[in-house]
Design a protein around this motif. Structure first.
Motif, mmCIF file in Angstrom:
data_model
loop_
_atom_site.group_PDB
_atom_site.id
_atom_site.type_symbol
_atom_site.label_atom_id
_atom_site.label_comp_id
_atom_site.label_asym_id
_atom_site.label_seq_id
_atom_site.Cartn_x
_atom_site.Cartn_y
_atom_site.Cartn_z
ATOM 1 N N ASN A 30 0.814 -1.217 0.000
ATOM 2 C CA ASN A 30 0.000 0.000 0.000
ATOM 3 C C ASN A 30 0.844 1.261 0.000
ATOM 4 O OD1 ASN A 30 -2.554 -1.152 0.004
ATOM 5 N ND2 ASN A 30 -2.359 -1.612 2.177
ATOM 6 N N ARG A 31 1.862 1.265 -0.807
ATOM 7 C CA ARG A 31 2.688 2.464 -0.848
ATOM 8 C C ARG A 31 2.452 3.206 -2.143
ATOM 9 N NH1 ARG A 31 7.228 3.093 1.961
ATOM 10 N NH2 ARG A 31 8.343 3.810 0.153
ATOM 11 N N ALA A 32 2.769 4.500 -2.102
ATOM 12 C CA ALA A 32 2.649 5.293 -3.315
ATOM 13 C C ALA A 32 3.502 4.638 -4.382
ATOM 14 C CB ALA A 32 3.139 6.713 -3.065
ATOM 15 N N PRO A 33 3.132 4.600 -5.641
ATOM 16 C CA PRO A 33 1.940 5.228 -6.225
ATOM 17 C C PRO A 33 0.670 4.395 -6.055
ATOM 18 C CG PRO A 33 3.261 4.208 -7.916
ATOM 19 C CD PRO A 33 3.980 3.989 -6.642
ATOM 20 N N PHE A 34 0.692 3.380 -5.206
ATOM 21 C CA PHE A 34 -0.497 2.547 -5.020
ATOM 22 C C PHE A 34 -1.111 2.768 -3.642
ATOM 23 C CE2 PHE A 34 2.430 0.008 -7.731
ATOM 24 C CZ PHE A 34 1.703 0.114 -8.890
ATOM 25 N N ASP A 35 -0.938 3.945 -3.052
ATOM 26 C CA ASP A 35 -1.402 4.116 -1.679
ATOM 27 C C ASP A 35 -2.835 4.634 -1.631
ATOM 28 O OD1 ASP A 35 -0.783 6.543 -2.665
ATOM 29 O OD2 ASP A 35 0.025 7.344 -0.809
ATOM 30 N N ALA A 73 -4.982 7.577 0.821
ATOM 31 C CA ALA A 73 -4.844 8.756 -0.028
ATOM 32 C C ALA A 73 -5.153 10.015 0.777
ATOM 33 C CB ALA A 73 -5.796 8.633 -1.209
ATOM 34 N N GLU A 74 -4.091 10.693 1.213
ATOM 35 C CA GLU A 74 -4.286 11.838 2.108
ATOM 36 C C GLU A 74 -5.126 12.929 1.465
ATOM 37 O OE1 GLU A 74 -1.326 10.733 1.268
ATOM 38 O OE2 GLU A 74 -0.226 10.107 3.061
ATOM 39 N N SER A 75 -4.982 13.100 0.159
ATOM 40 C CA SER A 75 -5.637 14.240 -0.460
ATOM 41 C C SER A 75 -7.141 14.058 -0.545
ATOM 42 C CB SER A 75 -5.047 14.479 -1.841
ATOM 43 O OG SER A 75 -5.060 13.279 -2.562
ATOM 44 N N GLU A 76 -7.633 12.836 -0.473
ATOM 45 C CA GLU A 76 -9.076 12.631 -0.587
ATOM 46 C C GLU A 76 -9.680 11.981 0.652
ATOM 47 O OE1 GLU A 76 -9.093 9.528 -3.837
ATOM 48 O OE2 GLU A 76 -7.300 10.671 -4.314
ATOM 49 N N LEU A 77 -8.901 11.168 1.366
ATOM 50 C CA LEU A 77 -9.465 10.380 2.462
ATOM 51 C C LEU A 77 -8.802 10.667 3.809
ATOM 52 C CD1 LEU A 77 -9.796 6.976 0.610
ATOM 53 C CD2 LEU A 77 -11.616 8.538 1.194
ATOM 54 N N VAL A 78 -8.377 11.904 4.026
ATOM 55 C CA VAL A 78 -7.725 12.315 5.270
ATOM 56 C C VAL A 78 -6.467 11.472 5.521
ATOM 57 C CG1 VAL A 78 -8.055 12.935 7.656
ATOM 58 C CG2 VAL A 78 -10.017 12.849 6.150
ATOM 59 N N ALA A 79 -6.595 10.352 6.199
ATOM 60 C CA ALA A 79 -5.421 9.473 6.316
ATOM 61 C C ALA A 79 -5.824 8.048 6.006
ATOM 62 C CB ALA A 79 -4.806 9.567 7.698
ATOM 63 N N GLY A 80 -6.940 7.871 5.304
ATOM 64 C CA GLY A 80 -7.349 6.526 4.922
ATOM 65 C C GLY A 80 -7.787 5.706 6.107
ATOM 66 N N PHE A 81 -7.438 4.425 6.082
ATOM 67 C CA PHE A 81 -7.973 3.513 7.089
ATOM 68 C C PHE A 81 -7.466 3.819 8.494
ATOM 69 C CE2 PHE A 81 -4.250 1.587 5.210
ATOM 70 C CZ PHE A 81 -3.523 1.213 6.309
ATOM 71 N N HIS A 82 -6.339 4.507 8.640
ATOM 72 C CA HIS A 82 -5.912 4.815 10.006
ATOM 73 C C HIS A 82 -6.191 6.265 10.400
ATOM 74 C CE1 HIS A 82 -2.378 6.471 8.167
ATOM 75 N NE2 HIS A 82 -1.888 5.320 7.837
ATOM 76 N N THR A 83 -7.256 6.830 9.825
ATOM 77 C CA THR A 83 -7.630 8.203 10.194
ATOM 78 C C THR A 83 -7.844 8.344 11.695
ATOM 79 O OG1 THR A 83 -8.740 8.413 8.086
ATOM 80 C CG2 THR A 83 -9.318 10.019 9.767
ATOM 81 N N GLU A 84 -8.512 7.366 12.308
ATOM 82 C CA GLU A 84 -8.909 7.501 13.712
ATOM 83 C C GLU A 84 -7.832 7.044 14.679
ATOM 84 O OE1 GLU A 84 -11.431 8.962 14.711
ATOM 85 O OE2 GLU A 84 -12.825 9.025 13.036
ATOM 86 N N TYR A 85 -6.725 6.559 14.158
ATOM 87 C CA TYR A 85 -5.706 6.012 15.050
ATOM 88 C C TYR A 85 -4.679 7.060 15.403
ATOM 89 C CZ TYR A 85 -7.437 1.325 14.340
ATOM 90 O OH TYR A 85 -8.216 0.217 14.323
ATOM 91 N N GLY A 86 -4.383 7.124 16.684
ATOM 92 C CA GLY A 86 -3.290 7.980 17.119
ATOM 93 C C GLY A 86 -2.343 7.118 17.918
ATOM 94 N N SER A 87 -1.359 7.747 18.523
ATOM 95 C CA SER A 87 -0.509 7.048 19.465
ATOM 96 C C SER A 87 0.123 5.790 18.843
ATOM 97 C CB SER A 87 -1.357 6.712 20.695
ATOM 98 O OG SER A 87 -0.693 5.876 21.563
#
Ligand code: SF4
Ligand code: SF4
Lengths: 152, 328
Positions: free
Chosen positions: B211-216, B220-234
Motif C-alpha cells: 500500500n505504498r505510493a503510487p499505489f497508496d 490517499a491523504e488528499s481525498e481520504l484524510v489518512a485513509g484507514f488509520h484516520t482515527e488512530y493515534g498514538s
C-alpha cells in the motif's frame, strides 16, 4: 492488440524517464535555508515596519513636520516634539526636535504613505521580518529608542 | 531443528527487534531520501544526520493517549493494529537470511508468507470498519480490492518460480540459484524465457501489496484524510506504520529470494548474509525512490493495471513455463 503493447511500452518508458529525473535530483545540492541558523538577505524592495533614518551625527533626520502622521491612513504614527535653543552664528535660535516617534504596528498596513510623504528622507522600511509575540503591546514600537539602540 | 519453547521465544524476539529497528530506520531513510529528491536536507537536527529522529518519534507516539472514537467497534478497533503488525513479524520467522540464519525453515515457506501477507488486508478492513468513519471505510474497501487483485499476479509469478525450482522451500529456492548471477531466476532460462518480466510483475505487486505510493489508495491523504488509520493515534498508528515497513522488508526479502539468488554473491565469492542484506536494502531504496517519483494512481488505473496487464502476462508466462518445462 498492437495498441495494448505499445501502451505498455511507452508507459513503462515514461515511468523510467521520471525515475531518471528524480535520480538526478537526488545528487544535486539541497537548496533549503536552515532558517533559525541561516537567514536570507531581504531584497531591496522588502517592506518591514518603518524606521527612522539617522543623520551623520546619529540624530534622526526628522524635522517633525508631521506629514507622515497626517498621511497615515491607519493613524499608527504618533509624534512628539520639544523646542530646544541652539546657537547659530552667535544668535540664539529655537528649534523643534523629535522627542517621540511611536508606531502602532498592529494597525499598519505597510502602505508606504508615510515614507512617500516624508520630504526630508527621514523614513525607510526596515528589513525586519522576525516579528512574533503573544502580546500586542510588543508591536507598539518606539522608533526613537530603536534608533538609539542602533547607534550604540 | 527441534522447536523448543526457548527457540521460539528467541526467534520471535529477534524478529520483532529486527522489524522494529528496520521500521524506525526505514522511516528515517525514507524521509532523508524523499528530502534529497526534493532537494531538501530532511530531518537533520536530532543527532548526526538526524539519526536520533526515529527513537524520539517513537517516544512521542508512545506518550500519546490512545483514543477510541465514540461510535467505534472497540474490539475490532483494538485488534486491527495488532493484526497489521503480527503477521508481518511472523513472516520474518520463515525467511532464510543465509544458509545458517533462519529462525525456522519450513518446507512451505512461500505459502506461509503469502498466507500471512493476506492477513494484512484483513487488518485494514477491520481498521476501516471498526473506526466507524466514512473515510476509513472507503479507504479500507479500496485497499482490500487492491490487495486482492494484486495478490493474484503475485501468486502466479511465485508459482512460476516454484515450478522451475520444484520446491516451495525458500532455502532451497535460493540454493538452486547459487553460483553466480547467471543462475539467478531474474535472468531468462531455457525453461522460462520471460523471467525478467516476471520479476518486474512481482516487484510491482509487492509495491502494491504494501500500500505504498503510487499505489497508496488506502491512505490517499488528499481525498481520504489518512485513509484507514484516520482515527488512530498514538501507538495504534505506530503499529500500522511498523507493519507497513515490516511488510516492505518482507516484500524485498521475498523478491530477493525468489529472483535475486538470496544470499548468493553475483560472482560466486563469499556468499553470506551480507549479500542478502545488501540486496534487500537496494530493493527498499528502489521502493523509496519509486514512491517519491510517481504521483498516486486512480483506483481505475490501479485495477486496470492488475487485471488487464499484470494478470494476463503472468498467466501467459505461467503457461509458457509449464509447457517448456515439459519440453526440456
Ligand atoms: S506604512 Fe502606511 S499604515 Fe504603516 S505607518 Fe506608514 S502610512 Fe501608516
Ligand atoms: S514626514 Fe518625515 S520629517 Fe516629517 S515628521 Fe514624518 S518623518 Fe519627520
Amino acid at each position: 492488440m498492437g495498441g495494448y503493447f505499445s501502451d505498455i511500452f511507452y508507459g513503462s518508458k515514461s515511468l523510467l524517464i521520471g525515475m531518471g529525473i528524480t535520480f538526478r535530483e537526488f545528487f544535486k545540492p539541497t537548496v533549503t535555508v536552515q532558517y533559525p541558523y541561516q537567514t536570507l538577505k531581504m531584497s531591496a524592495r522588502f517592506r518591514g515596519h518603518i524606521e527612522l533614518i539617522a543623520d551623520k551625527e546619529g540624530k534622526p533626520k526628522c524635522v517633525v513636520c508631521g506629514m507622515c502622521e497626517r498621511a497615515c491612513p491607519s493613524g499608527c504614527i504618533t509624534l512628539g516634539s520639544i523646542s530646544i535653543e541652539i546657537e547659530v552664528d552667535g544668535k540664539i535660535k529655537k528649534k523643534k526636535v523629535l522627542s517621540k516617534y511611536d508606531l502602532d504596528f498592529t494597525k499598519c498596513s505597510l502602505c508606504g504613505q508615510c515614507v512617500e510623504n516624508c520630504n526630508f528622507g527621514a523614513l525607510e522600511f526596515s528589513k525586519e521580518y522576525n516579528l512574533a509575540s503573544t502580546r500586542k503591546e510588543d508591536f507598539h514600537f518606539n522608533l526613537l529608542k530603536r534608533l538609539e539602540e542602533r547607534n550604540t | 531443528m527441534s522447536l523448543t519453547l526457548l527457540n521460539v521465544i528467541v526467534a520471535v524476539v529477534i524478529a520483532i527487534a529486527f522489524a522494529a529497528v528496520n521500521a524506525a530506520y526505514l522511516v528515517w531513510a525514507e524521509r532523508r531520501g524523499a528530502a534529497r529528491i526534493q532537494r531538501r536536507p530532511g530531518p537533520n537536527i536530532n543527532g548526526p544526520f538526524g539519526l536520533l529522529q526515529p527513537p524520539l518519534d517513537g517516544i512521542k507516539l508512545m506518550t500519546k493517549q490512545l483514543m477510541i472514537p465514540g461510535g467505534a467497534d472497540k474490539i475490532l478497533f483494538m485488534v486491527a493494529p495488532v493484526l497489521a503488525m503480527a503477521p508481518a513479524i511472523m513472516s520474518f520467522v520463515t525467511i532464510p537470511f543465509s544458509e545458517g540464519i533462519a529462525a525456522h525453515n519450513m518446507e512451505l515457506g512461500v505459502l506461509v508468507i503469502f498466507a500471512f501477507a493476506s492477513m494484512g488486508a484483513m487488518a485494514i478492513l477491520f481498521a476501516g470498519w471498526g473506526s466507524r468513519n466514512k473515510y476509513s471505510v472507503m479507504a479500507s474497501v479500496r485497499a482490500v480490492s487492491q490487495n486482492v487483485s494484486y495478490e493474484i499476479p503475485m501468486l502466479i509469478t511465485a508459482i512460476t518460480v516454484v515450478m522451475t525450482t520444484g520446491s516451495m522451500d525458500l532455502k532451497e529456492i535460493s540454493m538452486a540459484q547459487s553460483g553466480g548471477f547467471w543462475h539467478w531466476n531474474i535472468f531468462p532460462s531455457l525453461q522460462s524465457p520471460l523471467m525478467p518480466i516476471s520479476f518486474i510483475i512481482f516487484f510491482i505487486c509487492s509495491l502494491a501489496e504494501t500500500n505504498r505510493a503510487p499505489f497508496d489508495l488506502g491512505e490517499a491523504e488528499s481525498e481520504l484524510v489518512a485513509g484507514f488509520h484516520t482515527e488512530y493515534g498514538s501507538m495504534g498508528f505506530g503499529l500500522f506504520f511498523m507493519g507497513e515497513y515490516a511488510n516492505i522488508v518482507i516484500g524485498a526479502s521475498l523478491t530477493t529470494i525468489l529472483f535475486l539468488g538470496g544470499w548468493d554473491c553475483p560472482f560466486g565469492m563469499f556468499p553470506g548474509v551480507w549479500w542478502f542484506l545488501l540486496k534487500i536494502y537496494l530493493l527498499i531504496a528502489t521502493f523509496i525512490w519509486i514512491r517519491w517519483t510517481f504521483p498516486r494512481t486512480t483506483i481505475y488505473g490501479l485495477l486496470n493495471l492488475s487485471w488487464k496487464i499484470l494478470i494476463p502476462i503472468s498467466l501467459f508466462n505461467l503457461l509458457l513455463t509449464a509447457g517448456l518445462l515439459k519440453v526440456f
